[in-house]
Each structure stands twice: as structure tokens, then as C-alpha cells.
Design an enzyme around this catalytic site. Structure first.
Site, PDB file in Angstrom:
ATOM      1  N   HIS A 267       0.845  -1.196   0.000  1.00 41.16           N
ATOM      2  CA  HIS A 267       0.000   0.000   0.000  1.00 41.16           C
ATOM      3  C   HIS A 267       0.880   1.246   0.000  1.00 41.16           C
ATOM      4  CE1 HIS A 267      -3.365   2.500   0.387  1.00 41.16           C
ATOM      5  NE2 HIS A 267      -3.844   2.177   1.570  1.00 41.16           N
ATOM      6  N   HIS A 306      -1.528  -0.783 -11.696  1.00 43.79           N
ATOM      7  CA  HIS A 306      -2.328  -0.354 -10.554  1.00 43.79           C
ATOM      8  C   HIS A 306      -3.606  -1.185 -10.537  1.00 43.79           C
ATOM      9  CE1 HIS A 306      -4.647   2.300  -7.873  1.00 43.79           C
ATOM     10  NE2 HIS A 306      -3.478   2.797  -7.495  1.00 43.79           N
ATOM     11  N   ASP A 362       3.511   6.076  -7.545  1.00 42.53           N
ATOM     12  CA  ASP A 362       4.690   5.726  -6.750  1.00 42.53           C
ATOM     13  C   ASP A 362       5.990   5.770  -7.548  1.00 42.53           C
ATOM     14  OD1 ASP A 362       3.245   5.062  -4.326  1.00 42.53           O
ATOM     15  OD2 ASP A 362       2.477   3.351  -5.437  1.00 42.53           O
TER      16      ASP A 362
END
Length: 430
Positions: A267, A306, A362
């Protein structure tokens, strides 16, 4: 005529009409499908809730196929360009962008809560010198529930708002203290004359100077990152916030649980994994060989793909631009050139295009955090600060939804049924 789904039970030949609303059916409507009156009724099996809507929400909209992200209907690109984090926090909370007066009152209502009780400082000093900042953060947030017992009045809208402002205000202070603790530095009090992001940078990096000078480029980059991370629909942490909050616990305890969910590497820890991957690749010359290893299943391309987005994550584009602005101030990070080369090759490779593996938020955020001077251990904490605005908005929405009850998923039992107890002396002898 209302949309319905017709289900035929081949065991009995009976048909059932199940209403369809907003493209969904109610799971409880399946319970009426029974073989007999004693039968429990039909359930759905959905590990990780990949196709189950647990709530109705008007906060965040995502279209993963088109790569769209909106807060209360406003595209994330517009908010990142024109807004501030506290303005976005107001939007998430109340559903509309604030007027100048509303924004001023909102900001002032938050600023007055930035200080922590001195006992909290003593609590944080009790952690080991090398304690992980995220462990310190979530423990301290949970401890705040003991300082504010009136936070348990979750049915009082004014009380909820009071503690929502406290949480938005205090999480940066807690995060900064956690950082200073792990780096062996003294704690720096908030400077409420600075912006939200500027004050956070002050608490992180101020040393002996009388006044900390905030670099406006870094301040704005951090504010943009906070906007991009403010909410993201019903992810693991938000689901935890709602599930824990459904027990009517205070928001500090619920947010500690949401932070614990964010602590996990799947996460909030993904951007740290990207940096690790880039360091292991080493140079641009090694990128093609690394790509081939990934395609053979011998490695993993971190920061790509994702659960929701099946195209380019819109947040990744914004962060990529912000990265260039940051590096003009801090100096170029060689890992950025490596990341750009990795992205270029991957997006031209049919293997990744066919699987819709595009850079996510990210992929570049860790590079910016590193350029700002943060160790990878702080990355998840930096994620938790802005996500607080989304968590508290979701928590407040939960308490205004008459359909919500305490979370209690069902299970499919796969163990033994009723057995006779075996006395100790007879065990292992049969």
C-alpha cells in the site's frame, strides 16, 4: 420500468427478480434465493472486495480505464495546478470549493491545533532511537484518543468537525517529531505563520537559525504531492478507516488503524520499492536486460500497473513534472535519468502495453521525497499526512450514511463441524 436481474435457480426452477440500482445489486437480495426455508441463502465470495461496493460515496471518482481522478467532480490536474492542500481538504470535507472567507476560517481553525500536548513529546521520546517513523506515527495518533475523550461523541457533527480539524493539524507535527526522533534531533515547534507545507518543512529541517527559510519551489512541490495523495476512493487504508469507524470508535483510533494498513509495502510502501529497484538496476545500460528479466518472470517492475488504473495514472504525470522543478533546486538525481529510460523502454514494449502496465503515482514520488532529503523510511509517513484529509472526510461521510452498520463480512466456513472433546490421555493414541 426499473432495471432488474432475473436469476433462475436450476435446483427448484424458481425465478427471482433482483433490482439493479446504480449498476449494482444488493448482496442481501441474493439471500432470498434458498433451497428451503432453513437454508441460509445465497452469498457472494469476493476475496479482497475486488468487485464489492461497501458504501455510497460522493468524495472521489476514478475511471481506471480512462485514467481519470476527480475530487468532488474536479479533475485532479486542475486542483494540482491551481489549488492548495488545505483548500482541497475543505473540498473533500464539504463538497464544494471554499469562498475566500470560508478558506480563511478553515485554515485558522486548523492552525490553532498544530501544537501537541507536551506529554505526547514524552511519549514519543520513549521509542527506540531507531524506531521506524511510521510505527511511531501510528502509535502516537492512536494515543491522541486518550487526550481527547470527547472525540467519542461521533454522532455530534460539531464534535466530529472539531476533531477532524485537530487530526489534519496534528498529523504533520507528529510526522515531523517522528522524523526528528529517528534522526536524533530536537523537536521543532510549529510556526503557524508559514503555510501548511512550509510549516511541515520547518518542523523537519530547522536547526539553529532564528527563522527557517522555506524554498518556495520545494514548498509547492510538497503541497502538490499532498493534493495528489489526499484521497483515492476505497483503497485498503480508507476501507480500514471506514470499517473501524463503523464500530463508532473515536477518529484517532480509526485513523491509527488506517495508518497501519498504509504501513504495508503493498500500500504505502510502494515508492520505497521503486527506489530499491532503480538502485539494483544501477545504470541506463542495464535497463534492457532488466526488462527482459521482468518479462521472463525473474523480476518485478515496481511503480508500474495499478489495481484501478488500466492506463497512465494521472497523478504520475503531475509528479513527473514536479520532479523536474524539484531537481532544478536540489540538483539532478541520477536515478531520475534511469527512471525515465525505464519508462521509455517499458512503454514501447508490447509486453507491458498489452498488459496495460503504465507508471503509477509511486514511480516518481519516491525520487522527489529523496531529493527533499527524506530517508525511504519516511515515505509512508509522508503519504499518511495528506491522506488524513481523505480519511476524515470518508469517516464523516460514513457517520452521515443511514445505510451503514458495523462492518461484519461473512465467511465460507471450511473447517470441521461438531466433534466430541478428546480427553488429554487419549490424544494421539488412536
Amino acid at each position: 420500468m426499473a432495471d432488474t436481474l432475473t436469476i433462475t435457480d436450476n435446483r427448484t426452477g424458481k425465478q427471482y427478480e433482483v433490482p439493479i440500482t446504480d449498476g449494482t445489486i444488493k448482496a442481501m437480495d441474493l439471500r432470498k434465493i434458498k433451497a428451503s426455508e432453513e437454508d441460509f441463502g445465497l452469498m457472494t465470495y469476493d476475496p479482497a472486495f475486488t468487485n464489492t461496493a461497501s458504501c455510497r460515496s460522493a468524495i472521489t471518482y476514478i475511471d481506471g480505464d480512462k485514467g481519470e481522478l476527480e475530487y468532488r467532480g474536479y479533475p485532479i490536474e486542475q486542483l494540482a495546478e491551481k489549488s492548495t492542500y488545505l483548500e482541497v481538504a475543505y473540498l473533500l470535507m464539504f463538497g464544494e470549493l471554499p469562498t475566500p472567507t470560508q478558506l480563511h476560517d478553515w485554515e485558522q481553525g486548523i492552525v490553532k491545533h498544530t501544537l501537541l500536548h507536551e506529554n505526547i513529546k514524552h511519549l514519543m521520546r520513549g521509542f527506540r532511537y531507531d524506531a521506524h517513523p511510521m510505527g511511531v506515527f501510528l502509535s502516537t495518533v492512536g494515543a491522541l484518543s486518550t487526550f481527547y475523550p470527547d472525540a467519542k461523541k461521533v454522532h455530534d457533527p460539531e464534535m466530529r468537525l472539531k476533531h477532524i480539524k485537530r487530526l489534519i493539524a496534528k498529523t504533520p507535527t507528529i510526522a515531523a517529531y517522528a522524523y526528528r526522533h529517528t534522526t536524533g534531533k530536537f523537536y521543532v515547534y510549529p510556526d503557524n505563520n508559514l503555510s501548511f507545507a512550509g510549516n511541515f518543512l520547518n518542523m523537519l529541517f530547522k536547526m539553529t537559525e532564528a527563522k527557517f527559510e522555506v524554498n518556495p519551489v520545494l514548498e509547492r512541490a510538497l503541497d502538490i504531492l499532498f493534493i495528489l495523495h489526499a484521497d483515492h476512493e476505497q483503497n485498503c487504508g480508507t476501507n480500514a478507516m471506514r470499517a473501524i469507524g463503523s464500530s463508532e470508535v473515536d477518529p484517532y483510533s480509526a485513523l491509527a488503524g488506517a495508518s497501519a494498513a498504509l504501513y504495508g509495502p503493498l500500500h504505502g510502501g510502494a515508492n520505497e520499492a521503486v527506489l530499491t529497484m532503480l538502485r539494483e538496476i544501477g545504470s541506463k545500460a542495464n535497463v534492457p536486460a532488466f526488462i527482459e528479466k521482468v518479462k521472463k518472470g525473474e523480476g518485478r517492475l515496481m511503480g508500474f500497473g495499478h489495481r484501478v488504473y488500466k492506463s497512465y495514472d494521472p497523478r504520475a504525470r503531475i509528479i513527473k513534472k514536479a520532479a523536474y522543478d524539484v531537481f532544478e533546486v536540489t540538483g539532478t538525481n541520477p536515478l531520475l535519468d534511469l527512471a525515465l529510460e525505464l519508462e521509455r523502454i517499458a512503454l514501447e514494449d508490447e509486453y507491458f502495453v498489452k498488459r496495460k502496465l503504465y507508471p503509477n503515482v509511486d514511480f516518481y514520488s519516491g525520487l522527489i521525497y529523496q531529493a527533499l532529503g527524506f530517508a525511504p523510511e519516511m515515505f509512508t509517513v509522508l503519504f499518511a499526512i495528506p491522506r488524513t484529509a481523505g480519511w476524515v472526510a470518508q469517516w464523516d461521510e460514513l457517520h452521515r450514511d443511514a445505510d451503514q452498520k458495523i462492518a461484519r463480512p461473512r465467511q465460507i466456513y471450511t473447517g470441521y463441524r461438531t466433534r466430541d472433546y478428546i480427553p488429554m490421555e487419549k490424544r494421539g493414541k488412536e
